[in-house]
Design a protein around this motif. Sequence first.
Motif, PDB file in Angstrom:
ATOM      1  N   GLU A  70     -14.623   5.555  -2.631  1.00 58.83           N
ATOM      2  CA  GLU A  70     -15.105   4.532  -3.570  1.00 58.83           C
ATOM      3  C   GLU A  70     -13.968   4.002  -4.453  1.00 58.83           C
ATOM      4  O   GLU A  70     -13.845   2.789  -4.669  1.00 58.83           O
ATOM      5  N   GLU A  71     -13.138   4.913  -4.958  1.00 57.92           N
ATOM      6  CA  GLU A  71     -12.023   4.472  -5.811  1.00 57.92           C
ATOM      7  C   GLU A  71     -11.022   3.625  -5.013  1.00 57.92           C
ATOM      8  O   GLU A  71     -10.504   2.618  -5.509  1.00 57.92           O
ATOM      9  N   ALA A  72     -10.754   4.058  -3.782  1.00 62.66           N
ATOM     10  CA  ALA A  72      -9.795   3.311  -2.941  1.00 62.66           C
ATOM     11  C   ALA A  72     -10.339   1.921  -2.617  1.00 62.66           C
ATOM     12  O   ALA A  72      -9.591   0.922  -2.655  1.00 62.66           O
ATOM     13  N   GLU A  73     -11.627   1.847  -2.318  1.00 61.94           N
ATOM     14  CA  GLU A  73     -12.210   0.531  -2.004  1.00 61.94           C
ATOM     15  C   GLU A  73     -12.153  -0.382  -3.226  1.00 61.94           C
ATOM     16  O   GLU A  73     -11.851  -1.572  -3.123  1.00 61.94           O
ATOM     17  N   PHE A  74     -12.438   0.209  -4.385  1.00 61.89           N
ATOM     18  CA  PHE A  74     -12.401  -0.563  -5.629  1.00 61.89           C
ATOM     19  C   PHE A  74     -10.994  -1.127  -5.877  1.00 61.89           C
ATOM     20  O   PHE A  74     -10.822  -2.324  -6.128  1.00 61.89           O
ATOM     21  N   LEU A  75      -9.993  -0.261  -5.771  1.00 63.11           N
ATOM     22  CA  LEU A  75      -8.612  -0.702  -6.036  1.00 63.11           C
ATOM     23  C   LEU A  75      -8.151  -1.731  -5.011  1.00 63.11           C
ATOM     24  O   LEU A  75      -7.514  -2.734  -5.354  1.00 63.11           O
ATOM     25  N   SER A  76      -8.491  -1.488  -3.746  1.00 65.77           N
ATOM     26  CA  SER A  76      -7.973  -2.395  -2.702  1.00 65.77           C
ATOM     27  C   SER A  76      -8.670  -3.753  -2.739  1.00 65.77           C
ATOM     28  O   SER A  76      -8.103  -4.748  -2.293  1.00 65.77           O
ATOM     29  N   LYS A  77      -9.902  -3.783  -3.267  1.00 59.87           N
ATOM     30  CA  LYS A  77     -10.578  -5.094  -3.418  1.00 59.87           C
ATOM     31  C   LYS A  77      -9.908  -5.903  -4.508  1.00 59.87           C
ATOM     32  O   LYS A  77      -9.792  -7.116  -4.445  1.00 59.87           O
ATOM     33  N   ASN A 101      -9.354   3.173   9.032  1.00 66.99           N
ATOM     34  CA  ASN A 101     -10.324   2.448   9.879  1.00 66.99           C
ATOM     35  C   ASN A 101     -10.812   1.177   9.196  1.00 66.99           C
ATOM     36  O   ASN A 101     -11.079   0.161   9.839  1.00 66.99           O
ATOM     37  N   GLU A 102     -10.925   1.251   7.854  1.00 65.85           N
ATOM     38  CA  GLU A 102     -11.409   0.075   7.100  1.00 65.85           C
ATOM     39  C   GLU A 102     -10.287  -0.930   6.829  1.00 65.85           C
ATOM     40  O   GLU A 102     -10.516  -1.964   6.210  1.00 65.85           O
ATOM     41  N   GLY A 103      -9.069  -0.587   7.219  1.00 65.14           N
ATOM     42  CA  GLY A 103      -7.942  -1.497   6.993  1.00 65.14           C
ATOM     43  C   GLY A 103      -7.396  -1.418   5.580  1.00 65.14           C
ATOM     44  O   GLY A 103      -6.669  -2.308   5.122  1.00 65.14           O
ATOM     45  N   ILE A 104      -7.725  -0.321   4.868  1.00 67.62           N
ATOM     46  CA  ILE A 104      -7.207  -0.136   3.502  1.00 67.62           C
ATOM     47  C   ILE A 104      -5.924   0.691   3.581  1.00 67.62           C
ATOM     48  O   ILE A 104      -5.875   1.732   4.246  1.00 67.62           O
ATOM     49  N   LYS A 105      -4.892   0.190   2.903  1.00 68.67           N
ATOM     50  CA  LYS A 105      -3.567   0.814   3.005  1.00 68.67           C
ATOM     51  C   LYS A 105      -3.492   2.043   2.091  1.00 68.67           C
ATOM     52  O   LYS A 105      -3.877   1.971   0.922  1.00 68.67           O
ATOM     53  N   THR A 106      -2.976   3.139   2.636  1.00 66.34           N
ATOM     54  CA  THR A 106      -2.910   4.370   1.847  1.00 66.34           C
ATOM     55  C   THR A 106      -1.500   4.964   1.831  1.00 66.34           C
ATOM     56  O   THR A 106      -0.708   4.753   2.742  1.00 66.34           O
ATOM     57  N   THR A 107      -1.263   5.722   0.765  1.00 67.08           N
ATOM     58  CA  THR A 107      -0.058   6.535   0.641  1.00 67.08           C
ATOM     59  C   THR A 107      -0.513   7.975   0.504  1.00 67.08           C
ATOM     60  O   THR A 107      -1.200   8.322  -0.468  1.00 67.08           O
ATOM     61  N   ALA A 108      -0.170   8.782   1.479  1.00 63.80           N
ATOM     62  CA  ALA A 108      -0.543  10.201   1.432  1.00 63.80           C
ATOM     63  C   ALA A 108       0.388  10.878   0.426  1.00 63.80           C
ATOM     64  O   ALA A 108       1.609  10.885   0.614  1.00 63.80           O
ATOM     65  N   THR A 109      -0.196  11.419  -0.636  1.00 61.98           N
ATOM     66  CA  THR A 109       0.649  11.907  -1.727  1.00 61.98           C
ATOM     67  C   THR A 109       0.472  13.412  -1.948  1.00 61.98           C
ATOM     68  O   THR A 109      -0.371  14.048  -1.322  1.00 61.98           O
ATOM     69  N   ALA A 110       1.316  13.934  -2.870  1.00 63.09           N
ATOM     70  CA  ALA A 110       1.332  15.375  -3.148  1.00 63.09           C
ATOM     71  C   ALA A 110       1.550  16.153  -1.854  1.00 63.09           C
ATOM     72  O   ALA A 110       0.867  17.131  -1.581  1.00 63.09           O
ATOM     73  N   VAL A 111       2.533  15.693  -1.089  1.00 63.93           N
ATOM     74  CA  VAL A 111       2.855  16.327   0.193  1.00 63.93           C
ATOM     75  C   VAL A 111       3.987  17.336  -0.017  1.00 63.93           C
ATOM     76  O   VAL A 111       5.029  17.000  -0.581  1.00 63.93           O
ATOM     77  N   PHE A 112       3.748  18.564   0.458  1.00 63.90           N
ATOM     78  CA  PHE A 112       4.740  19.628   0.263  1.00 63.90           C
ATOM     79  C   PHE A 112       5.206  20.254   1.575  1.00 63.90           C
ATOM     80  O   PHE A 112       6.127  21.066   1.572  1.00 63.90           O
ATOM     81  N   THR A 113       4.541  19.888   2.674  1.00 61.32           N
ATOM     82  CA  THR A 113       4.957  20.453   3.966  1.00 61.32           C
ATOM     83  C   THR A 113       4.979  19.359   5.028  1.00 61.32           C
ATOM     84  O   THR A 113       4.295  18.331   4.917  1.00 61.32           O
ATOM     85  N   ALA A 114       5.758  19.639   6.082  1.00 63.56           N
ATOM     86  CA  ALA A 114       5.796  18.720   7.221  1.00 63.56           C
ATOM     87  C   ALA A 114       4.448  18.720   7.939  1.00 63.56           C
ATOM     88  O   ALA A 114       4.063  17.710   8.541  1.00 63.56           O
ATOM     89  N   HIS A 115       3.727  19.844   7.854  1.00 64.33           N
ATOM     90  CA  HIS A 115       2.400  19.910   8.501  1.00 64.33           C
ATOM     91  C   HIS A 115       1.464  18.867   7.897  1.00 64.33           C
ATOM     92  O   HIS A 115       0.754  18.144   8.597  1.00 64.33           O
ATOM     93  N   GLN A 116       1.452  18.848   6.558  1.00 60.35           N
ATOM     94  CA  GLN A 116       0.584  17.855   5.875  1.00 60.35           C
ATOM     95  C   GLN A 116       0.990  16.446   6.279  1.00 60.35           C
ATOM     96  O   GLN A 116       0.142  15.585   6.519  1.00 60.35           O
ATOM     97  N   ALA A 117       2.303  16.223   6.349  1.00 60.49           N
ATOM     98  CA  ALA A 117       2.801  14.886   6.663  1.00 60.49           C
ATOM     99  C   ALA A 117       2.390  14.465   8.077  1.00 60.49           C
ATOM    100  O   ALA A 117       1.965  13.321   8.301  1.00 60.49           O
ATOM    101  N   ALA A 118       2.519  15.379   9.036  1.00 60.29           N
ATOM    102  CA  ALA A 118       2.183  15.043  10.424  1.00 60.29           C
ATOM    103  C   ALA A 118       0.703  14.649  10.530  1.00 60.29           C
ATOM    104  O   ALA A 118       0.352  13.655  11.184  1.00 60.29           O
ATOM    105  N   LEU A 119      -0.158  15.416   9.856  1.00 60.83           N
ATOM    106  CA  LEU A 119      -1.595  15.118   9.937  1.00 60.83           C
ATOM    107  C   LEU A 119      -1.939  13.828   9.200  1.00 60.83           C
ATOM    108  O   LEU A 119      -2.793  13.047   9.651  1.00 60.83           O
ATOM    109  N   ALA A 120      -1.260  13.584   8.077  1.00 64.74           N
ATOM    110  CA  ALA A 120      -1.535  12.348   7.327  1.00 64.74           C
ATOM    111  C   ALA A 120      -1.062  11.125   8.107  1.00 64.74           C
ATOM    112  O   ALA A 120      -1.746  10.094   8.135  1.00 64.74           O
TER     113      ALA A 120
END
Length: 222
Positions: A70-77, A101-120
Amino acid sequence: MELYLDTGNLNEIKELSDILRIDGVTTNPTLVSKERKNIIDLLDEIIEVIGEDKIVHAQVVSKDYQGMIEEAEFLSKRYKNIYVKIPVTVDGLKAIKELSNEGIKTTATAVFTAHQAALAAKAGACYIAPYVNRLDNISGEGVKVVKDIIKIINNYDFNTKVIAASFKNSQQVIDVIKEGVHSITVPADVMKSMMGHPLTDYSVDKFIFDWERAFGEGTKVT
Ligand code: E4P
Protein backbone atom coordinates in the motif's frame (compact mmCIF):
# COMPACT_ATOMS: atom_id res chain seq x y z
CA MET A 1 28.53 5.76 -12.04
CA GLU A 2 25.37 7.15 -10.49
CA LEU A 3 25.82 9.51 -7.57
CA TYR A 4 23.20 10.09 -4.88
CA LEU A 5 23.06 12.17 -1.73
CA ASP A 6 22.06 10.10 1.29
CA THR A 7 20.21 12.75 3.27
CA GLY A 8 16.83 14.34 3.82
CA ASN A 9 18.33 17.68 4.75
CA LEU A 10 17.34 20.39 2.28
CA ASN A 11 20.31 22.63 3.03
CA GLU A 12 22.72 19.80 2.32
CA ILE A 13 20.83 18.86 -0.84
CA LYS A 14 20.79 22.48 -2.07
CA GLU A 15 24.48 22.99 -1.33
CA LEU A 16 25.78 19.76 -2.84
CA SER A 17 23.44 19.49 -5.83
CA ASP A 18 24.59 22.99 -6.78
CA ILE A 19 28.20 21.76 -6.93
CA LEU A 20 27.99 18.14 -8.02
CA ARG A 21 26.23 16.34 -10.87
CA ILE A 22 23.99 14.15 -8.75
CA ASP A 23 21.48 11.62 -10.02
CA GLY A 24 19.18 11.99 -7.05
CA VAL A 25 18.62 11.59 -3.34
CA THR A 26 18.09 8.61 -1.06
CA THR A 27 16.24 8.81 2.23
CA ASN A 28 15.21 6.35 4.89
CA PRO A 29 12.84 6.66 7.87
CA THR A 30 15.69 7.74 10.16
CA LEU A 31 16.82 10.49 7.78
CA VAL A 32 13.23 11.71 7.34
CA SER A 33 12.60 11.67 11.10
CA LYS A 34 15.61 13.94 11.63
CA GLU A 35 13.94 16.64 9.52
CA ARG A 36 10.74 16.55 11.62
CA LYS A 37 8.57 16.93 8.52
CA ASN A 38 5.84 14.88 6.94
CA ILE A 39 7.50 12.60 4.39
CA ILE A 40 5.36 13.85 1.51
CA ASP A 41 6.10 17.50 2.29
CA LEU A 42 9.79 16.64 2.51
CA LEU A 43 9.85 14.63 -0.74
CA ASP A 44 7.99 17.46 -2.52
CA GLU A 45 10.63 19.92 -1.31
CA ILE A 46 13.52 17.63 -2.24
CA ILE A 47 12.14 17.19 -5.77
CA GLU A 48 11.65 20.93 -6.08
CA VAL A 49 15.36 21.41 -5.29
CA ILE A 50 16.84 18.63 -7.43
CA GLY A 51 14.31 18.74 -10.27
CA GLU A 52 11.67 16.27 -11.40
CA ASP A 53 14.06 14.54 -13.78
CA LYS A 54 16.20 13.33 -10.87
CA ILE A 55 15.56 10.15 -8.89
CA VAL A 56 14.42 9.78 -5.29
CA HIS A 57 14.62 6.56 -3.32
CA ALA A 58 12.17 6.65 -0.40
CA GLN A 59 11.41 3.87 2.03
CA VAL A 60 8.25 2.24 3.34
CA VAL A 61 7.82 1.86 7.09
CA SER A 62 5.42 -1.08 7.17
CA LYS A 63 6.97 -4.41 8.06
CA ASP A 64 4.15 -6.53 6.66
CA TYR A 65 3.59 -7.40 3.01
CA GLN A 66 0.22 -5.66 2.62
CA GLY A 67 1.40 -2.49 4.32
CA MET A 68 4.51 -2.35 2.12
CA ILE A 69 2.41 -2.77 -1.02
CA GLU A 70 0.00 0.00 0.00
CA GLU A 71 2.78 2.46 0.88
CA ALA A 72 4.69 1.63 -2.32
CA GLU A 73 1.59 2.09 -4.46
CA PHE A 74 0.87 5.40 -2.76
CA LEU A 75 4.40 6.73 -3.31
CA SER A 76 4.66 5.51 -6.89
CA LYS A 77 1.31 7.09 -7.83
CA ARG A 78 2.47 10.43 -6.48
CA TYR A 79 6.01 10.55 -7.87
CA LYS A 80 7.18 9.73 -11.38
CA ASN A 81 10.86 9.19 -10.64
CA ILE A 82 10.65 7.28 -7.38
CA TYR A 83 12.20 3.96 -6.42
CA VAL A 84 10.44 2.58 -3.38
CA LYS A 85 12.87 1.17 -0.86
CA ILE A 86 11.75 -2.17 0.52
CA PRO A 87 13.84 -3.91 3.22
CA VAL A 88 14.83 -7.45 2.24
CA THR A 89 12.82 -9.56 4.66
CA VAL A 90 10.46 -12.42 3.81
CA ASP A 91 7.58 -9.93 3.45
CA GLY A 92 9.89 -7.55 1.63
CA LEU A 93 10.88 -10.10 -1.01
CA LYS A 94 7.23 -10.97 -1.61
CA ALA A 95 6.42 -7.26 -1.91
CA ILE A 96 9.30 -6.65 -4.35
CA LYS A 97 8.02 -9.50 -6.54
CA GLU A 98 4.43 -8.17 -6.52
CA LEU A 99 5.49 -4.55 -7.07
CA SER A 100 7.70 -5.63 -9.97
CA ASN A 101 4.64 -7.38 -11.49
CA GLU A 102 2.72 -4.11 -11.09
CA GLY A 103 5.52 -2.18 -12.81
CA ILE A 104 6.44 -0.28 -9.62
CA LYS A 105 10.16 0.39 -9.31
CA THR A 106 11.83 -0.83 -6.13
CA THR A 107 15.14 -0.60 -4.32
CA ALA A 108 15.86 -3.61 -2.16
CA THR A 109 17.34 -2.07 0.96
CA ALA A 110 18.99 -3.04 4.26
CA VAL A 111 20.92 -5.71 2.39
CA PHE A 112 23.74 -7.37 4.32
CA THR A 113 24.41 -10.56 2.37
CA ALA A 114 24.85 -11.65 -1.23
CA HIS A 115 22.06 -14.19 -0.59
CA GLN A 116 19.56 -11.42 0.07
CA ALA A 117 20.78 -9.57 -3.00
CA ALA A 118 20.46 -12.59 -5.31
CA LEU A 119 16.87 -13.23 -4.20
CA ALA A 120 15.92 -9.55 -4.42
CA ALA A 121 17.36 -9.26 -7.93
CA LYS A 122 15.46 -12.38 -8.97
CA ALA A 123 12.28 -10.94 -7.41
CA GLY A 124 12.61 -7.92 -9.70
CA ALA A 125 14.28 -5.18 -7.64
CA CYS A 126 15.65 -2.37 -9.80
CA TYR A 127 18.35 -1.51 -7.26
CA ILE A 128 20.03 -3.42 -4.45
CA ALA A 129 21.35 -1.36 -1.53
CA PRO A 130 24.04 -3.13 0.53
CA TYR A 131 25.01 -1.32 3.76
CA VAL A 132 28.79 -1.11 3.81
CA ASN A 133 29.55 0.66 7.09
CA ARG A 134 26.96 -1.19 9.16
CA LEU A 135 28.65 -4.44 8.06
CA ASP A 136 32.12 -3.08 8.73
CA ASN A 137 30.96 -2.07 12.21
CA ILE A 138 30.28 -5.69 13.14
CA SER A 139 33.60 -6.86 11.67
CA GLY A 140 31.87 -7.84 8.45
CA GLU A 141 33.35 -7.10 5.07
CA GLY A 142 31.12 -4.46 3.53
CA VAL A 143 33.16 -4.00 0.37
CA LYS A 144 33.48 -7.76 -0.19
CA VAL A 145 29.69 -8.14 -0.02
CA VAL A 146 29.27 -5.35 -2.57
CA LYS A 147 31.84 -7.05 -4.83
CA ASP A 148 29.99 -10.39 -4.58
CA ILE A 149 26.67 -8.74 -5.38
CA ILE A 150 28.08 -7.00 -8.46
CA LYS A 151 29.44 -10.37 -9.65
CA ILE A 152 26.07 -12.09 -9.16
CA ILE A 153 24.22 -9.38 -11.04
CA ASN A 154 26.69 -9.46 -13.92
CA ASN A 155 26.77 -13.28 -14.04
CA TYR A 156 23.04 -13.49 -14.59
CA ASP A 157 22.56 -10.22 -16.41
CA PHE A 158 19.85 -9.16 -13.95
CA ASN A 159 18.25 -5.85 -14.84
CA THR A 160 19.31 -4.55 -11.42
CA LYS A 161 21.84 -1.99 -10.27
CA VAL A 162 23.83 -1.97 -7.05
CA ILE A 163 23.52 1.23 -5.05
CA ALA A 164 26.11 0.91 -2.30
CA ALA A 165 24.98 2.67 0.89
CA SER A 166 25.88 3.31 4.51
CA PHE A 167 29.26 5.00 4.29
CA LYS A 168 31.18 6.59 7.12
CA ASN A 169 34.41 7.41 5.30
CA SER A 170 35.72 8.09 1.82
CA GLN A 171 37.89 4.95 1.76
CA GLN A 172 34.77 2.78 1.89
CA VAL A 173 33.34 4.80 -1.01
CA ILE A 174 36.43 4.54 -3.18
CA ASP A 175 36.73 0.81 -2.45
CA VAL A 176 33.28 0.08 -3.88
CA ILE A 177 33.86 2.42 -6.83
CA LYS A 178 37.01 0.43 -7.65
CA GLU A 179 34.84 -2.69 -7.72
CA GLY A 180 32.70 -1.11 -10.43
CA VAL A 181 29.58 -0.47 -8.37
CA HIS A 182 26.79 1.06 -10.46
CA SER A 183 25.72 3.68 -7.93
CA ILE A 184 26.76 5.13 -4.60
CA THR A 185 24.72 7.09 -2.08
CA VAL A 186 26.87 9.20 0.18
CA PRO A 187 26.07 11.37 3.23
CA ALA A 188 27.03 15.05 3.05
CA ASP A 189 30.00 14.89 5.44
CA VAL A 190 31.63 12.00 3.57
CA MET A 191 30.87 13.64 0.21
CA LYS A 192 32.55 16.86 1.36
CA SER A 193 35.63 14.93 2.51
CA MET A 194 35.97 13.64 -1.07
CA MET A 195 35.80 17.02 -2.74
CA GLY A 196 39.28 18.34 -2.14
CA HIS A 197 42.65 17.88 -0.49
CA PRO A 198 44.91 20.18 1.59
CA LEU A 199 47.66 19.67 -1.01
CA THR A 200 45.30 20.90 -3.72
CA ASP A 201 44.65 24.07 -1.70
CA TYR A 202 48.38 24.47 -1.09
CA SER A 203 49.16 23.98 -4.79
CA VAL A 204 46.53 26.51 -5.89
CA ASP A 205 47.89 29.11 -3.44
CA LYS A 206 51.43 28.49 -4.72
CA PHE A 207 50.32 28.86 -8.36
CA ILE A 208 48.66 32.19 -7.56
CA PHE A 209 51.64 33.36 -5.52
CA ASP A 210 54.04 32.64 -8.41
CA TRP A 211 51.70 34.20 -10.97
CA GLU A 212 51.15 37.40 -9.03
CA ARG A 213 54.85 37.78 -8.28
CA ALA A 214 55.49 37.71 -12.05
CA PHE A 215 52.44 39.56 -13.40
CA GLY A 216 51.08 41.61 -10.53
CA GLU A 217 48.35 41.15 -7.98
CA GLY A 218 44.85 40.52 -9.31
CA THR A 219 45.87 39.91 -12.96
CA LYS A 220 43.76 37.30 -14.71
CA VAL A 221 44.08 34.97 -17.67
CA THR A 222 42.85 37.10 -20.55
C1 E4P B 1 20.64 4.24 2.16
O1 E4P B 1 19.83 3.96 1.37
C2 E4P B 1 20.62 3.82 3.58
O2 E4P B 1 19.40 4.16 4.10
C3 E4P B 1 21.71 4.50 4.34
O3 E4P B 1 22.86 4.60 3.54
C4 E4P B 1 22.02 3.87 5.66
O4 E4P B 1 23.14 4.51 6.16
P1 E4P B 1 23.59 4.52 7.69
O5 E4P B 1 24.16 3.19 8.00
O6 E4P B 1 24.59 5.62 7.75
O7 E4P B 1 22.36 4.84 8.48
